[in-house]
Every structure is written in structure tokens, then in C-alpha cells.
Design a protein around this motif. Structure first.
Motif, PDB file in Angstrom:
ATOM      1  N   PRO A 151      16.200  33.511 -15.707  1.00 22.62           N
ATOM      2  CA  PRO A 151      17.548  33.206 -15.232  1.00 22.62           C
ATOM      3  C   PRO A 151      18.197  34.353 -14.454  1.00 22.62           C
ATOM      4  N   ASP A 152      17.764  35.606 -14.721  1.00 22.52           N
ATOM      5  CA  ASP A 152      18.351  36.744 -14.016  1.00 22.52           C
ATOM      6  C   ASP A 152      18.069  36.675 -12.517  1.00 22.52           C
ATOM      7  N   PHE A 153      16.949  36.074 -12.146  1.00 18.07           N
ATOM      8  CA  PHE A 153      16.527  36.080 -10.749  1.00 18.07           C
ATOM      9  C   PHE A 153      16.972  34.832  -9.982  1.00 18.07           C
ATOM     10  N   PHE A 154      17.512  33.847 -10.706  1.00 19.17           N
ATOM     11  CA  PHE A 154      18.005  32.634 -10.065  1.00 19.17           C
ATOM     12  C   PHE A 154      19.362  32.248 -10.658  1.00 19.17           C
ATOM     13  N   PRO A 155      20.410  33.054 -10.409  1.00 19.43           N
ATOM     14  CA  PRO A 155      21.727  32.722 -10.953  1.00 19.43           C
ATOM     15  C   PRO A 155      22.213  31.342 -10.565  1.00 19.43           C
ATOM     16  N   ILE A 156      21.798  30.840  -9.377  1.00 13.85           N
ATOM     17  CA  ILE A 156      22.282  29.516  -8.961  1.00 13.85           C
ATOM     18  C   ILE A 156      21.692  28.412  -9.827  1.00 13.85           C
ATOM     19  N   LEU A 157      20.631  28.727 -10.563  1.00 11.85           N
ATOM     20  CA  LEU A 157      20.027  27.720 -11.436  1.00 11.85           C
ATOM     21  C   LEU A 157      20.495  27.853 -12.881  1.00 11.85           C
ATOM     22  N   THR A 158      21.572  28.587 -13.091  1.00  8.15           N
ATOM     23  CA  THR A 158      22.079  28.801 -14.443  1.00  8.15           C
ATOM     24  C   THR A 158      22.256  27.497 -15.228  1.00  8.15           C
ATOM     25  N   PRO A 159      22.729  26.389 -14.596  1.00  8.66           N
ATOM     26  CA  PRO A 159      22.870  25.145 -15.367  1.00  8.66           C
ATOM     27  C   PRO A 159      21.566  24.658 -15.987  1.00  8.66           C
ATOM     28  N   LEU A 160      20.420  25.062 -15.406  1.00 10.09           N
ATOM     29  CA  LEU A 160      19.130  24.627 -15.960  1.00 10.09           C
ATOM     30  C   LEU A 160      18.701  25.467 -17.156  1.00 10.09           C
ATOM     31  N   PHE A 161      19.370  26.564 -17.370  1.00 14.03           N
ATOM     32  CA  PHE A 161      18.992  27.457 -18.456  1.00 14.03           C
ATOM     33  C   PHE A 161      20.013  27.382 -19.592  1.00 14.03           C
ATOM     34  N   GLY A 162      20.427  26.165 -19.885  1.00 12.17           N
ATOM     35  CA  GLY A 162      21.437  25.972 -20.920  1.00 12.17           C
ATOM     36  C   GLY A 162      20.997  26.467 -22.279  1.00 12.17           C
ATOM     37  N   LYS A 163      19.711  26.295 -22.604  1.00 11.05           N
ATOM     38  CA  LYS A 163      19.219  26.726 -23.903  1.00 11.05           C
ATOM     39  C   LYS A 163      19.354  28.229 -24.058  1.00 11.05           C
ATOM     40  N   GLN A 164      18.976  28.972 -23.012  1.00  8.74           N
ATOM     41  CA  GLN A 164      19.079  30.432 -23.067  1.00  8.74           C
ATOM     42  C   GLN A 164      20.532  30.885 -23.171  1.00  8.74           C
ATOM     43  N   MET A 165      21.414  30.215 -22.441  1.00 11.77           N
ATOM     44  CA  MET A 165      22.832  30.587 -22.500  1.00 11.77           C
ATOM     45  C   MET A 165      23.416  30.296 -23.869  1.00 11.77           C
ATOM     46  N   ARG A 166      23.028  29.162 -24.454  1.00  4.31           N
ATOM     47  CA  ARG A 166      23.531  28.843 -25.801  1.00  4.31           C
ATOM     48  C   ARG A 166      23.037  29.874 -26.817  1.00  4.31           C
ATOM     49  N   LYS A 167      21.771  30.292 -26.658  1.00  2.00           N
ATOM     50  CA  LYS A 167      21.219  31.310 -27.551  1.00  2.00           C
ATOM     51  C   LYS A 167      21.971  32.630 -27.405  1.00  2.00           C
ATOM     52  N   ALA A 168      22.288  32.997 -26.158  1.00  2.00           N
ATOM     53  CA  ALA A 168      23.022  34.243 -25.919  1.00  2.00           C
ATOM     54  C   ALA A 168      24.421  34.181 -26.530  1.00  2.00           C
ATOM     55  N   LYS A 169      25.099  33.058 -26.361  1.00  2.00           N
ATOM     56  CA  LYS A 169      26.455  32.933 -26.903  1.00  2.00           C
ATOM     57  C   LYS A 169      26.445  32.938 -28.425  1.00  2.00           C
ATOM     58  N   GLN A 170      25.413  32.339 -29.028  1.00  2.00           N
ATOM     59  CA  GLN A 170      25.308  32.361 -30.486  1.00  2.00           C
ATOM     60  C   GLN A 170      25.053  33.781 -30.979  1.00  2.00           C
ATOM     61  N   LEU A 171      24.201  34.522 -30.264  1.00  2.00           N
ATOM     62  CA  LEU A 171      23.935  35.908 -30.651  1.00  2.00           C
ATOM     63  C   LEU A 171      25.184  36.755 -30.485  1.00  2.00           C
ATOM     64  N   ARG A 172      25.945  36.490 -29.431  1.00  2.00           N
ATOM     65  CA  ARG A 172      27.198  37.225 -29.247  1.00  2.00           C
ATOM     66  C   ARG A 172      28.139  36.968 -30.423  1.00  2.00           C
ATOM     67  N   LYS A 173      28.178  35.743 -30.899  1.00  2.00           N
ATOM     68  CA  LYS A 173      29.024  35.418 -32.054  1.00  2.00           C
ATOM     69  C   LYS A 173      28.574  36.196 -33.277  1.00  2.00           C
TER      70      LYS A 173
END
Length: 510
Positions: free
Chosen positions: A224-246
Motif C-alpha cells: 500500500p505504501d507504493f500505491f496510495p491511490i489504491l488505498t481503498p483496496l487495502f481495507g484489511k491492512q488499514m483496519r489492522k493498523a487502526k486496531q493496533l493504534r487503538k
């Protein structure tokens, strides 16, 4: 795949195609303004990204081969990101020291990293400007000033006394010591107490260390770091990051709130809050007015405190593991160091900050370990503040400028027998007078970076490594474990570490 995912995938691919055509069509007009160094030809859309992935080795280990083919500075296209790789010591010195202000910024963060940096509100990630200056100035004055280092000396004594007990207990239980694991805990314990002014349970210390490791791993470069425009496709990774942040916030915020209440009451030290008001790093953050942000909120406080652990734990413990690897396989070096320690303080004398500064062989061992086993092969990513010339090329402000610092420590034109671990080179050889920050002339090694973005905590990290090494060698002789022979094979886990963690037996000194 659900309908919404298919829609997002289709929309993202259309956007990607549009972006590629726009980038391609504008390249000719941009060439007159920015001429990048040559590099390996890439594939459509992905550039060199999949070429690196298909090698099945970390990016840092591919650089030497690319350097041989494309020279000391070359360009790589990694998805949406353009990377300019700089490997020449002269060019690195020109960029980071001579043109320090021009290359002092940071490139845009990935969506996942922004989850943890809260809009790049951190010393290491902030863009070059007023916010970065304020955060760095506060970091230096409240963590590594001579007054603060002296004030926190008792914390290191307290933690290292317990460290020795843990080493003995682990040795009795297992018959050996896992060097990196035991050192990680102690460094984390020291930094937590310096940061929050509190003594907390060992279980809580391990929780902080574990969540810090997870944050470092999840913020390492991923697809996802190399394709920011495809962020919507990496929902699982973003959810994991937000859970870890919590989880991270839930782990650290109670410490911040406890310390804030202690500061507001203005009480003296007690069994939990062991540092007086004003002596803990977080105390300085409560009243800090950050340019462009005002008073810091809980999220920013968590980020800035975490930065202390991210910067201080892995680097220090990686250095210690590699040092002990060399001492275990080179018993003569270990005994020479022990002789210097005994000469300075005796077999049982207390080793303090004032002593390690006067042990030339101890410091030579640390420098040689940083040369042969640098914790990082690259500095953190840089970005030009504006289009800038380097090495005859025009570097635009929107690219990642990556400084590869490993090559200079392996260069036979700079070092005699560079593959040999020989601390004496820093006493009477080609390492005499070498400046590890690059500010005093030509560079031969830069383990902490150079210029305005030099690691601000380098002096504190070196102090912790020196103290731990000296005390551990003073008390124990470190020898190999036959069942687990020392293996110098490298791997990358935020820092460059041993693929098979070092296990060593300890023998009490007589």
C-alpha cells in the motif's frame, strides 16, 4: 469479493491508468526541469516494484548489485513513488551536510504510517519547518542535554542492577542467555522510566515493547505504501493498523494520564512516580505549543512518547547483539576489554557515565561494531525542500531520496580489510579521527545519518550501549553455546539483526 469491492477495484484501476498516462505524457515537459539519474527499466504501472519482490529478498540487499550496474546514484520507480538512491560518500556528504537544508525534509507518508504519526507530528517524520524545529529542540533539551542525562543516571543504575539479576536467572534456567531479548527489556525499562518518570510492572514493560515492535513492523514499507491511490483496496491492512493504534493508545495513555495528574498536583516522588515534576520527558510535552497545532492532544502525546521507544530500543539492542557476537567469537578482544575495565574501576567497582567516556578500547569496539554491523543500511527517507541539483542531476521535491550508508563501510579505498572486525583501527589505524556525524569533513561511516536530520538521540543510545556492555563484561565472561553456534547471517526487522538470535553462556568473573 463483494460488489462494493469490485466497484472500488474497477475505479482504482481506471484511476491508475489515468495517472500512468498523465505521468507519461508530462514526463517530457518535466525533463527540462528535473533530470533524474538513470536506473533499471521498469514495467508499466508498477515500475521496478515487482522486480524487487520477485527477488525474494529485502530491498536493502539488492542495492549492491544495482550500484555495480548503474553507478553511485540511480533512480527506481516503485509504483507511484520515485526513489533516488545515493550510495557515494561524497554525494551523501554534499547532500546532507553541504546542502543540508535542501535535503532536510521528509517525503509524504503512506496512509498506514499516518495512522501512527497523526499528521507527521513527530521528530523523525515531520516535514522540515517550524513544527520539526520545535519538536526536535524540545527532544534535545529534555532527553539528551547534559543536565538531563546526569539527572537520569540513577535510572540506568537501577535498571542495570536488575538486568544483571535477570541474566543470572536466565542462565540458571536455560543454560544460556538470549542476548537481544534480555537487553531489549532493560533498554525499554530505562526509556519508559525516563519518558514517564514512573516505575511500572515488568508485564507492562513487555506490553509496551511488544506493541512498539508491532508498530515498527506494520509501518515498514508494504504494497500500500507504493500505491496510495489504491488505498481503498487495502481495507484489511488499514483496519489492522487502526486496531493496533487503538491497542497502542490503550497501553500508553494510562501512563500519560497518571503522569499528568502527578504534575498537576505538584507532589514529590513516590513509589510509582519516581522522578520529580519536570524530570520526565512527557512533562515537557504537556505545555508545549507546537507550531501549526497548538497544545498537543492525547494522540500526539502517544506518538511522541512512542518515538522514544522506536528510536531507542531496536537500534541499541541490535548494536549490543552484534557486539556480543564479536566478543564471543573473538575471546582475545573480550579479554582486552575486560582488562581496560578492571584498570579503570577494578573488578567490582561501579561503572558510571564518567568512566565509559574514558575507556578508549570500549568506544573503539562500539565504533567498529557500528561500522561492520550497522543497524541500518539506509538513513530514514529524505526529500528535497525544493528542486535541487546533486551529482549533475536535478532532484525534484516530490521524490524519495534514499541514502545508502552501508557501502562506505565496505569500501576498501576507505578501510583496510573492511570485512575484518578490528577495534584497534579506531585507536591507531584508518579509523582514528573518524567523525560519525559527517560534520567535520569527509565521511567514512554514518550509522546515525548526517546533517539536520541526524538521529537526535544518538548520544543517549551510545551511552546506554557503552554502559550495558561494560557492566556485562565486567561481571561475566561470554562464551559460545555448542548447541547454538554464533551465526552472523543477517536479516531485516526494522534494523539489520541476526537471523538466528545470539545465545551465549555466561561465566561469573572470579
Amino acid at each position: 469479493m463483494e460488489l462494493i469491492d469490485l466497484f472500488l477495484a474497477f475505479a482504482s484501476l481506471l484511476f491508475l491508468a489515468f495517472w500512468w498516462r498523465r505521468s507519461f505524457s508530462s514526463s517530457s515537459s518535466a525533463a527540462s526541469k528535473a533530470i533524474l539519474p538513470p536506473g533499471p527499466p521498469g514495467w508499466p504501472f508498477v515500475g521496478n516494484l515487482f522486480q524487487i519482490i520477485l527477488q525474494r529478498r529485502h530491498f536493502i540487499f539488492a542495492i549492491p548489485d544495482l550500484r555495480k550496474k548503474y553507478g553511485p546514484m540511480f533512480t527506481m520507480k516503485m509504483g507511484q513513488r520515485t526513489l533516488v538512491i545515493v550510495t557515494s560518500p561524497d554525494l551523501i556528504h554534499e547532500a546532507l551536510v553541504q546542502k543540508g537544508s535542501s535535503f532536510a525534509s521528509r517525503p509524504p507518508d503512506s496512509p498506514i504510517r499516518l495512522v501512527f504519526s497523526i499528521g507527521k507530528c513527530a521528530v523523525n517524520s515531520a516535514e522540515y519547518g517550524p513544527l520539526w524545529r520545535a519538536l526536535r529542540r524540545n527532544f534535545v533539551s529534555e532527553l539528551i542535554s547534559p543536565l538531563r542525562v546526569k539527572q537520569c543516571g540513577w535510572i540506568r543504575d537501577w535498571a542495570l542492577e536488575r538486568h544483571m539479576g535477570r541474566l543470572e536467572a536466565e542462565s540458571k534456567r536455560a543454560g544460556f542467555v538470549d542476548v537481544m531479548d534480555t537487553c531489549r527489556f532493560t533498554v525499554c525499562q530505562i526509556l519508559v522510566c525516563i519518558c514517564f518518570g514512573a516505575k511500572i510492572s515488568e508485564e507492562w514493560i513487555r506490553d509496551i515493547d511488544n506493541v512498539t515492535k508491532e508498530v515498527m513492523l506494520i509501518t515498514m514499507p508494504h504494497l500500500p505504501d507504493f500505491f496510495p491511490i489504491l488505498t481503498p483496496l487495502f481495507g484489511k491492512q488499514m483496519r489492522k493498523a487502526k486496531q493496533l493504534r487503538k491497542v497502542q493508545v490503550e497501553c500508553l495513555l494510562p501512563l500519560i494520564n497518571n503522569r499528568r495528574a502527578f504534575v498537576q498536583k505538584g507532589e514529590g516522588p513516590n513509589s510509582e512516580m519516581v522522578s520529580p515534576v519536570g524530570a520526565a520527558y512527557v512533562d515537557s510535552l504537556f505545555g508545549l505549543d507546537a507550531p501549526g497545532r497548538g497544545r498537543l492532544g492525547d494522540q500526539e502525546l502517544v506518538t511522541l512518547c512512542t518515538e522514544v521507544f522506536v528510536a531507542g530500543i531496536d537500534t541499541s539492542t541490535s548494536v549490543l547483539q552484534w557486539v556480543f557476537y564479536e566478543l564471543v567469537v573473538n575471546q582475545g578482544i573480550q579479554e582486552k576489554l575486560y582488562g581496560e575495565i578492571v584498570e579503570r574501576v577494578g573488578k567490582e567497582g561501579r561503572i558510571g557515565e564518567e568512566h565509559v567516556e574514558t575507556m578508549p578500547y570500549l568506544n573503539a569496539i562500539i565504533k567498529e561494531s557500528l561500522r561492520v554491523h550497522s543497524p541500518a543500511h539506509f538513513t530514514l527517507s529524505h526529500a528535497a525542500t525544493e528542486e535541487t541539483e546533486l551529482g549533475g542531476y536535478r532532484i525534484p521535491a516530490d521524490v524519495n531520496v534514499e541514502f545508502y550508508i552501508e557501502w562506505m563501510t565496505e569500501d576498501p579505498s576507505l578501510w583496510k580489510d573492511p570485512e575484518v572486525f578490528r577495534p584497534e583501527r579506531f585507536l591507531d589505524g584508518d579509523g582514528v579521527g573518524v567523525d560519525m556525524t559527517g560534520t567535520k569533513g569527509a565521511v567514512k561511516m554514518l550509522p546515525f545519518g548526517a546533517g539536520r536530520r541526524t538521529c537526535p538521540g544518538l548520544s543517549l543510545g551510545v551511552l546506554h550501549v557503552n554502559l550495558m556492555l561494560a557492566r556485562m563484561v565486567q561481571k561475566f565472561k561470554w562464551v559460545p553455546v555448542p548447541e547454538y553456534p554464533p551465526d552472523p547471517t543477517e536479516t531485516f526487522a526494522f534494523t539489520v539483526v541476526m537471523k538466528n538470535p545470539l545465545k551465549a553462556a555466561i561465566v561469573p568473573r572470579l
